[in-house]
Design a protein around this motif. Structure first.
Motif, PDB file in Angstrom:
ATOM      1  N   LEU A  72     135.864 107.636  43.367  1.00 58.57           N
ATOM      2  CA  LEU A  72     135.445 106.880  42.186  1.00 58.57           C
ATOM      3  C   LEU A  72     135.905 105.436  42.341  1.00 58.57           C
ATOM      4  N   ILE A  73     135.097 104.508  41.856  1.00 58.03           N
ATOM      5  CA  ILE A  73     135.498 103.102  41.805  1.00 58.03           C
ATOM      6  C   ILE A  73     135.407 102.635  40.357  1.00 58.03           C
ATOM      7  N   GLU A  74     136.549 102.273  39.782  1.00 56.95           N
ATOM      8  CA  GLU A  74     136.766 101.803  38.407  1.00 56.95           C
ATOM      9  C   GLU A  74     136.886 102.975  37.423  1.00 56.95           C
ATOM     10  N   THR A  75     137.745 102.773  36.409  1.00 59.33           N
ATOM     11  CA  THR A  75     137.914 103.795  35.366  1.00 59.33           C
ATOM     12  C   THR A  75     137.713 103.243  33.961  1.00 59.33           C
ATOM     13  N   SER A  76     137.772 101.936  33.782  1.00 60.72           N
ATOM     14  CA  SER A  76     137.844 101.293  32.471  1.00 60.72           C
ATOM     15  C   SER A  76     139.122 101.721  31.752  1.00 60.72           C
ATOM     16  N   ALA A  77     139.183 101.482  30.453  1.00 71.08           N
ATOM     17  CA  ALA A  77     140.380 101.776  29.662  1.00 71.08           C
ATOM     18  C   ALA A  77     140.377 103.237  29.208  1.00 71.08           C
ATOM     19  N   SER A  78     141.501 103.683  28.662  1.00 73.61           N
ATOM     20  CA  SER A  78     141.661 105.098  28.297  1.00 73.61           C
ATOM     21  C   SER A  78     140.593 105.614  27.331  1.00 73.61           C
ATOM     22  N   PRO A  79     140.136 104.820  26.326  1.00 73.31           N
ATOM     23  CA  PRO A  79     139.082 105.343  25.452  1.00 73.31           C
ATOM     24  C   PRO A  79     137.782 105.671  26.195  1.00 73.31           C
ATOM     25  N   SER A  80     137.631 105.164  27.419  1.00 74.01           N
ATOM     26  CA  SER A  80     136.429 105.457  28.209  1.00 74.01           C
ATOM     27  C   SER A  80     136.545 106.745  29.019  1.00 74.01           C
ATOM     28  N   ILE A  81     137.750 107.287  29.159  1.00 78.29           N
ATOM     29  CA  ILE A  81     137.935 108.441  30.045  1.00 78.29           C
ATOM     30  C   ILE A  81     137.126 109.666  29.599  1.00 78.29           C
ATOM     31  N   PRO A  82     136.993 109.972  28.297  1.00 72.73           N
ATOM     32  CA  PRO A  82     136.115 111.094  27.925  1.00 72.73           C
ATOM     33  C   PRO A  82     134.672 110.902  28.407  1.00 72.73           C
ATOM     34  N   HIS A  83     134.176 109.660  28.373  1.00 73.80           N
ATOM     35  CA  HIS A  83     132.817 109.394  28.867  1.00 73.80           C
ATOM     36  C   HIS A  83     132.745 109.610  30.379  1.00 73.80           C
ATOM     37  N   LEU A  84     133.801 109.210  31.079  1.00 71.32           N
ATOM     38  CA  LEU A  84     133.838 109.396  32.531  1.00 71.32           C
ATOM     39  C   LEU A  84     133.867 110.880  32.886  1.00 71.32           C
ATOM     40  N   LEU A  85     134.691 111.641  32.186  1.00 72.35           N
ATOM     41  CA  LEU A  85     134.766 113.080  32.464  1.00 72.35           C
ATOM     42  C   LEU A  85     133.463 113.784  32.108  1.00 72.35           C
ATOM     43  N   GLU A  86     132.821 113.341  31.041  1.00 72.35           N
ATOM     44  CA  GLU A  86     131.518 113.918  30.666  1.00 72.35           C
ATOM     45  C   GLU A  86     130.469 113.614  31.740  1.00 72.35           C
ATOM     46  N   GLY A  87     130.516 112.370  32.267  1.00 72.12           N
ATOM     47  CA  GLY A  87     129.589 112.010  33.336  1.00 72.12           C
ATOM     48  C   GLY A  87     129.806 112.836  34.587  1.00 72.12           C
ATOM     49  N   LEU A  88     131.059 113.067  34.943  1.00 71.45           N
ATOM     50  CA  LEU A  88     131.355 113.910  36.104  1.00 71.45           C
ATOM     51  C   LEU A  88     130.829 115.325  35.888  1.00 71.45           C
ATOM     52  N   ASP A  89     130.979 115.833  34.672  1.00 73.08           N
ATOM     53  CA  ASP A  89     130.490 117.171  34.353  1.00 73.08           C
ATOM     54  C   ASP A  89     128.972 117.250  34.520  1.00 73.08           C
ATOM     55  N   LYS A  90     128.276 116.200  34.074  1.00 77.66           N
ATOM     56  CA  LYS A  90     126.816 116.189  34.222  1.00 77.66           C
ATOM     57  C   LYS A  90     126.401 116.110  35.702  1.00 77.66           C
ATOM     58  N   LEU A  91     127.266 115.525  36.517  1.00 80.98           N
ATOM     59  CA  LEU A  91     127.015 115.477  37.965  1.00 80.98           C
ATOM     60  C   LEU A  91     127.496 116.747  38.666  1.00 80.98           C
ATOM     61  N   GLN A  92     128.001 117.682  37.864  1.00 80.84           N
ATOM     62  CA  GLN A  92     128.540 118.958  38.375  1.00 80.84           C
ATOM     63  C   GLN A  92     129.693 118.719  39.343  1.00 80.84           C
ATOM     64  N   ILE A  93     130.533 117.765  38.968  1.00 83.01           N
ATOM     65  CA  ILE A  93     131.718 117.453  39.762  1.00 83.01           C
ATOM     66  C   ILE A  93     132.953 117.899  38.983  1.00 83.01           C
ATOM     67  N   ASP A  94     133.751 118.749  39.620  1.00 86.51           N
ATOM     68  CA  ASP A  94     135.036 119.137  39.066  1.00 86.51           C
ATOM     69  C   ASP A  94     136.034 118.022  39.382  1.00 86.51           C
ATOM     70  N   PRO A  95     136.708 117.445  38.364  1.00 80.71           N
ATOM     71  CA  PRO A  95     137.662 116.365  38.637  1.00 80.71           C
ATOM     72  C   PRO A  95     138.713 116.716  39.694  1.00 80.71           C
ATOM     73  N   LYS A  96     138.984 118.013  39.853  1.00 81.12           N
ATOM     74  CA  LYS A  96     139.947 118.430  40.878  1.00 81.12           C
ATOM     75  C   LYS A  96     139.448 118.116  42.293  1.00 81.12           C
ATOM     76  N   GLU A  97     138.138 117.884  42.434  1.00 76.12           N
ATOM     77  CA  GLU A  97     137.560 117.595  43.755  1.00 76.12           C
ATOM     78  C   GLU A  97     137.747 116.136  44.162  1.00 76.12           C
ATOM     79  N   ILE A  98     138.102 115.277  43.207  1.00 73.91           N
ATOM     80  CA  ILE A  98     138.174 113.839  43.499  1.00 73.91           C
ATOM     81  C   ILE A  98     139.380 113.545  44.373  1.00 73.91           C
ATOM     82  N   LYS A  99     139.114 112.794  45.471  1.00 73.47           N
ATOM     83  CA  LYS A  99     140.180 112.476  46.425  1.00 73.47           C
ATOM     84  C   LYS A  99     140.748 111.076  46.187  1.00 73.47           C
TER      85      LYS A  99
END
Length: 320
Positions: free
Chosen positions: A37-64
């Motif tokens: 991943l490149i960039e995270t934005s601020a903490s209030p954005s993290i739910p949107h980021l995790l939701e986006g990963l879910d829609k991409l069928q990416i488990d956050p545990k897979e991120i290196k």
């Protein structure tokens, strides 16, 4: 808007709805064996980021790898919180930014000085990153994340001293964070690509920024991936816009300061903001862009921060 969006070349962008604005700040996903991943934005954005990963069928545990181009909170403020969902990820940061992610005390103090009472809603919480999960990269260092994809890190100050840009060998693209400006949402600019400089406090330097631009230009890339927001396949036009707008920003600030030599810092910032707003409003109309409420909201937000950075730069320049 499609969310997340496939940009081709095994790159996706997730809209992080930074400051509750669409197409304000994005996180790029590089779909490789070493998921990055490149960039995270601020903490209030993290739910949107995790939701986006879910829609991409990416488990956050897979991120290196989680890469932040610099440590300003709209790019890296949420990385500590994100790590709670990414137990196998390391964070890659510019050498000058490492200590501030490990201990964000000064980051928090600086942001509170700028944002005051609105700080909590915009940025809280800012969590430290464990030192054993931090990796620094210096100018020219590389990272192989797939069999045909190597990232090269380039020291590109001007917006901030703790800023690098990342060249991607597979797309022949470059992730520029804020170094060469902001690309505004195309659907709000009549399809015309508008790139404005971002002159945030407190390490902005126009000459250094132009030197970084030259460094990026030499890469001869096909695509620029802006932190704000999204890609352009017209890099030469983007470079030309930065070269055109940047001296105008500085000139407006210098003119305002000369006309109001006795004002305090806040008064100077407000006067610079008004001058920038007038100049940019006229300039975009000349480009064929019709002003609209959503675009104005984005630009106003940026110019307020730009005015602070310009006032700070000129104060420091006066003391040299």
């Amino acid at each position: 808007m499609e969310q997340p969006k496939d940009l081709g070349k095994r790159v996706s962008i997730i809209d992080l709805f930074d400051l509750e604005l669409e197409q304000r700040t994005g996180s790029y996903v590089l779909h490789e064996e070493e998921l990055t991943l490149i960039e995270t934005s601020a903490s209030p954005s993290i739910p949107h980021l995790l939701e986006g990963l879910d829609k991409l069928q990416i488990d956050p545990k897979e991120i290196k790898y989680i890469i932040v181009t610099h440590i300003h909170l709209d790019h890296a403020g949420g990385v500590g919180l994100l790590l709670e969902s990414c137990p196998n990820a390391s964070v890659i940061v510019h050498l000058r930014g490492e200590r501030h992610l490990a201990d964000p005390t000064r980051l928090i103090q600086g942001a509170k000085a700028v944002y005051g009472e609105t700080f909590d809603g915009l940025f809280d919480p800012i969590l430290p990153v464990p030192e054993n999960r931090l990796i620094t990269k210096e100018d020219g260092e590389k990272l192989k994340i797939g069999k045909d994809r190597t990232l090269t890190f380039l020291d590109t100050p001007g917006h901030a001293k703790h800023h690098f840009s990342i060249h991607d060998s597979y797309s022949n693209g470059v992730f520029t964070g804020d170094t060469i400006g902001i690309l505004y949402p195309i659907d709000k600019t009549n399809g015309i690509e508008l790139v404005l400089p971002t002159t945030s406090p407190n390490q902005f330097d126009p000459d250094v920024m132009l030197n970084s631009l030259k460094k990026i230009e030499k890469l001869d890339v096909d695509t620029i991936y802006f932190g704000h927001y999204g890609p352009t396949q017209k890099p030469k036009a983007a470079y030309q816009q930065l070269r055109s707008w940047l001296p105008k920003f500085v000139d407006v600030a210098e003119t305002v300061i000369a006309a109001n030599p006795g004002g305090n810092f806040d008064e100077k910032v407000e006067a610079i903001f008004q001058g920038l707003t007038s100049m940019v409003s006229k300039g975009i109309v000349e480009m064929g862009i019709e002003p609209n409420e959503e675009l104005n909201k984005h630009i106003k937000l940026d110019l307020q921060i730009c005015a602070m950075g310009l006032a700070d730069y000129l104060e420091k320049k006066k003391k040299k």
